[in-house]
Design a protein around this motif. Structure first.
Motif, PDB file in Angstrom:
ATOM      1  N   ALA A 178       3.732  -4.889   5.043  1.00 17.06           N
ATOM      2  CA  ALA A 178       3.909  -3.472   4.728  1.00 17.06           C
ATOM      3  C   ALA A 178       5.194  -3.223   3.943  1.00 17.06           C
ATOM      4  O   ALA A 178       5.196  -2.533   2.917  1.00 17.06           O
ATOM      5  N   GLU A 179       6.285  -3.814   4.410  1.00 10.87           N
ATOM      6  CA  GLU A 179       7.559  -3.567   3.736  1.00 10.87           C
ATOM      7  C   GLU A 179       7.628  -4.265   2.387  1.00 10.87           C
ATOM      8  O   GLU A 179       8.189  -3.722   1.424  1.00 10.87           O
ATOM      9  N   VAL A 215       5.681  -2.011  -0.186  1.00  5.21           N
ATOM     10  CA  VAL A 215       6.347  -0.771  -0.584  1.00  5.21           C
ATOM     11  C   VAL A 215       7.641  -1.070  -1.331  1.00  5.21           C
ATOM     12  O   VAL A 215       8.045  -0.307  -2.226  1.00  5.21           O
ATOM     13  N   LEU A 244      -0.577  -1.249   4.495  1.00  4.58           N
ATOM     14  CA  LEU A 244       0.451  -0.210   4.482  1.00  4.58           C
ATOM     15  C   LEU A 244      -0.122   1.139   4.897  1.00  4.58           C
ATOM     16  O   LEU A 244       0.505   1.895   5.644  1.00  4.58           O
ATOM     17  N   VAL A 256       0.242   0.837   9.490  1.00  8.94           N
ATOM     18  CA  VAL A 256       1.637   1.201   9.711  1.00  8.94           C
ATOM     19  C   VAL A 256       1.825   1.868  11.073  1.00  8.94           C
ATOM     20  O   VAL A 256       2.905   1.815  11.662  1.00  8.94           O
ATOM     21  N   GLU A 275       8.375   4.560   1.273  1.00  5.11           N
ATOM     22  CA  GLU A 275       7.174   5.124   0.650  1.00  5.11           C
ATOM     23  C   GLU A 275       7.440   6.548   0.174  1.00  5.11           C
ATOM     24  O   GLU A 275       7.009   6.942  -0.923  1.00  5.11           O
TER      25      GLU A 275
END
Length: 205
Positions: free
Chosen positions: A63-64, A67, A109, A113, A128
């Motif tokens: 996810a990180e 983004v 994401l 999340v 984001e």
């Protein structure tokens, strides 16, 4: 002194990252086990833990990482173009390109999340929000009259929705590819239906 990492360490981490993102995208984070990730990578579970501590660390990294790449795209596009219209065209082009190559990570994401711990979720969602805010600032620069009506962000979210929707119906091997569609999205957003020109593939057909 601890042992150094072998030459292929980072490449192996990237492979695990990609396979885990694909599994999370298909089956969801809760429905995916580390055993499945190890099997998809052709690794033993013990070897997998050499690269990632646990499934949660994979989720955070996916996810990180995604983004953070989007933030880099925004910074690069804004640095390369000075006029708002040019900035928006480059932003949309690069966004479409990134989404085309990172659909699994993008799904993680947007969908997984919620499984992050509060601090991790807030940090990643904060990044984001920065991406969205950068797009909204360009939209506001193009239509400053709409900024006072608080329309910049809603219009930006409509733009993101248009880009996201591409990947629910479009086939990379089809006549229209993402390179062809990025200008169409931009023209439609900036000038409405009357401003859209047919991509070369459609004109030839």
């Amino acid at each position: 002194m601890g042992r150094g990492r072998h030459a292929g360490y980072d490449g192996q981490r990237e492979l695990i990252f990609a396979q885990a993102a694909a599994l999370f995208a298909r089956g969801g984070y809760p429905g995916t086990s580390m055993n499945q990730v190890a099997q998809a990578c052709g690794l033993s579970k013990a070897t997998l833990y050499h690269y990632y501590r646990d499934k949660y660390e994979l989720l955070v990294n996916i996810a990180e990482g995604h983004v953070t790449r989007l933030q880099g795209i925004v910074d690069e596009a804004l640095a390369q173009e000075s006029a708002p219209a040019g900035q928006l065209r480059r932003l949309i082009r690069r966004l479409v390109e990134e989404y085309a190559n990172a659909q699994d990570a993008h799904r993680v994401l947007t969908e997984d999340v919620k499984f992050l711990a509060d601090a991790d979720r807030e940090r990643i969602l904060g990044k984001e929000r920065e991406v969205v805010a950068a797009f909204a600032q360009v939209v506001a620069a193009l239509r400053p009259d709409l900024q006072q009506a608080a329309m910049s962000k809603p219009l930006t979210m409509l733009l993101f929705g248009m880009v996201n929707w591409l990947f629910t119906w479009m086939k990379p091997e089809g006549r229209l590819d993402y390179d062809a569609m990025a200008p169409v999205v931009t023209d439609l957003f900036l000038g409405g239906l009357q401003s859209v020109s047919a991509p070369a593939a459609c004109a030839a057909a």
